[in-house]
Design a protein around this motif. Structure first.
Motif, mmCIF file in Angstrom:
data_model
loop_
_atom_site.group_PDB
_atom_site.id
_atom_site.type_symbol
_atom_site.label_atom_id
_atom_site.label_comp_id
_atom_site.label_asym_id
_atom_site.label_seq_id
_atom_site.Cartn_x
_atom_site.Cartn_y
_atom_site.Cartn_z
ATOM 1 N N MET A 119 -112.915 -55.668 81.221
ATOM 2 C CA MET A 119 -113.522 -56.149 79.984
ATOM 3 C C MET A 119 -114.887 -55.510 79.778
ATOM 4 O O MET A 119 -115.229 -55.066 78.671
ATOM 5 N N ASN A 122 -114.513 -51.809 78.754
ATOM 6 C CA ASN A 122 -113.965 -51.722 77.395
ATOM 7 C C ASN A 122 -115.012 -52.137 76.362
ATOM 8 O O ASN A 122 -115.155 -51.500 75.311
ATOM 9 N N GLN A 123 -115.730 -53.214 76.649
ATOM 10 C CA GLN A 123 -116.755 -53.711 75.729
ATOM 11 C C GLN A 123 -117.837 -52.661 75.493
ATOM 12 O O GLN A 123 -118.214 -52.364 74.350
ATOM 13 N N ARG A 127 -118.541 -50.598 71.982
ATOM 14 C CA ARG A 127 -119.879 -50.612 71.382
ATOM 15 C C ARG A 127 -120.393 -49.189 71.172
ATOM 16 O O ARG A 127 -121.027 -48.890 70.145
ATOM 17 N N ILE A 173 -107.550 -56.265 71.360
ATOM 18 C CA ILE A 173 -108.642 -55.400 70.893
ATOM 19 C C ILE A 173 -108.094 -54.172 70.172
ATOM 20 O O ILE A 173 -108.739 -53.640 69.271
ATOM 21 N N TYR A 177 -109.663 -53.308 66.489
ATOM 22 C CA TYR A 177 -110.437 -52.087 66.276
ATOM 23 C C TYR A 177 -109.609 -50.918 65.752
ATOM 24 O O TYR A 177 -110.105 -49.791 65.682
#
Length: 261
Positions: A119, A122-123, A127, A173, A177
């Motif tokens: 996570m 990926n986060q 970003r 996600i 996205y």
């Protein structure tokens, strides 16, 4: 596939399947930042990848690790094309196992090393893509145990839950996205020759079981190189019309019954 002028971060890329993927990407022209634990695999990874690649030591569950990797990749290569998150592992030594025997620490630690670390990477990567206003590729490492359990020899219920969560998280996600042209997919291997699989690889009963459970190519365990083509396909910039998918590289595991002695 042309990886010229591309750059990737591989979390967990200093050994096993991560290193095999790194070498393949590099062979096809990609620039790399490879992150792994500071252990005996680090010198070998540096030797094989050479000075053209950046090899960093770090813990994927520490948010500072991925931030450092992104900073170095952007500074050295100008932009980042994608992320392959491989880092993870068995929680058996922490107390993972059958539900009636599992410890809370085993559950929490297994999720930390297999889901929380992913996570975070990926986060941070999403970003970055949003900040740079660019498309990107993310590939996460799942497992066939996340959707095709094996109750006799591979009984680690926290690990199965965590790898199942990898799929749900990645699909979620990917959906959110997609309009930003960020592609998110999962590769799900079966039993491979990796340090994590050493217990299974030394068990003669499991070796016999594999003959019918993953019967391709003589019923053998997977080798790190076996994932290379799948990884190249799902990380290639030209694969920008594929997202939210799970590709099993499992020697036939998910479609085979498996016979016991």
């Amino acid at each position: 596939m042309d990886f010229t002028n591309t750059s990737y971060i591989i979390m967990g890329g200093t050994s096993g399947m991560g290193l095999a993927a790194a070498l393949a990407l590099q062979k096809h022209g990609a620039n790399l930042v490879v992150v792994g634990r500071d252990d005996e695999s680090m010198p070998l990874a540096k030797q094989k990848l050479g000075t053209i690649a950046v090899v960093l030591a770090g813990d994927a569950t520490d948010p500072v690790t991925i931030e450092k990797a992104i900073l170095q990749a952007h500074d050295k290569f100008g932009s980042i094309t994608g992320l392959f998150h491989v880092a993870g592992g068995s929680g058996r030594k922490f107390g993972d196992g059958p539900l009636h025997e599992m410890t809370l620490d085993g559950w929490n630690k297994t999720f930390e090393i297999n889901l929380t670390g992913m996570m975070l990477s990926n986060q941070a990567m999403v970003r970055y893509f949003l900040q740079q206003k660019k498309s990107g590729m993310i590939l996460n490492m799942g497992s066939v145990l996340g959707f095709s359990p094996s109750s006799k020899y591979f009984v680690t219920h926290a690990y199965a839950a965590a790898k199942s969560a990898v799929i749900g998280f990645s699909k979620s996600i990917a959906s959110y996205y997609a309009s930003n042209n960020i592609c998110v997919n999962v590769i799900a291997p079966s039993l491979f020759e990796t340090p994590m699989a050493q217990r299974a690889m030394e068990d003669q009963h499991i070796k016999h079981f594999l003959k019918s459970k993953q019967p391709l190519d003589g019923g053998r365990p997977g080798r790190p190189v076996d994932i290379v083509n799948a990884v190249l396909m799902l990380l290639a910039p030209d694969s920008n019309f594929i997202t939210g998918q799970v590709l099993a590289v499992d020697g036939g595991w998910a479609i085979s019954e498996g016979q016991y002695q």
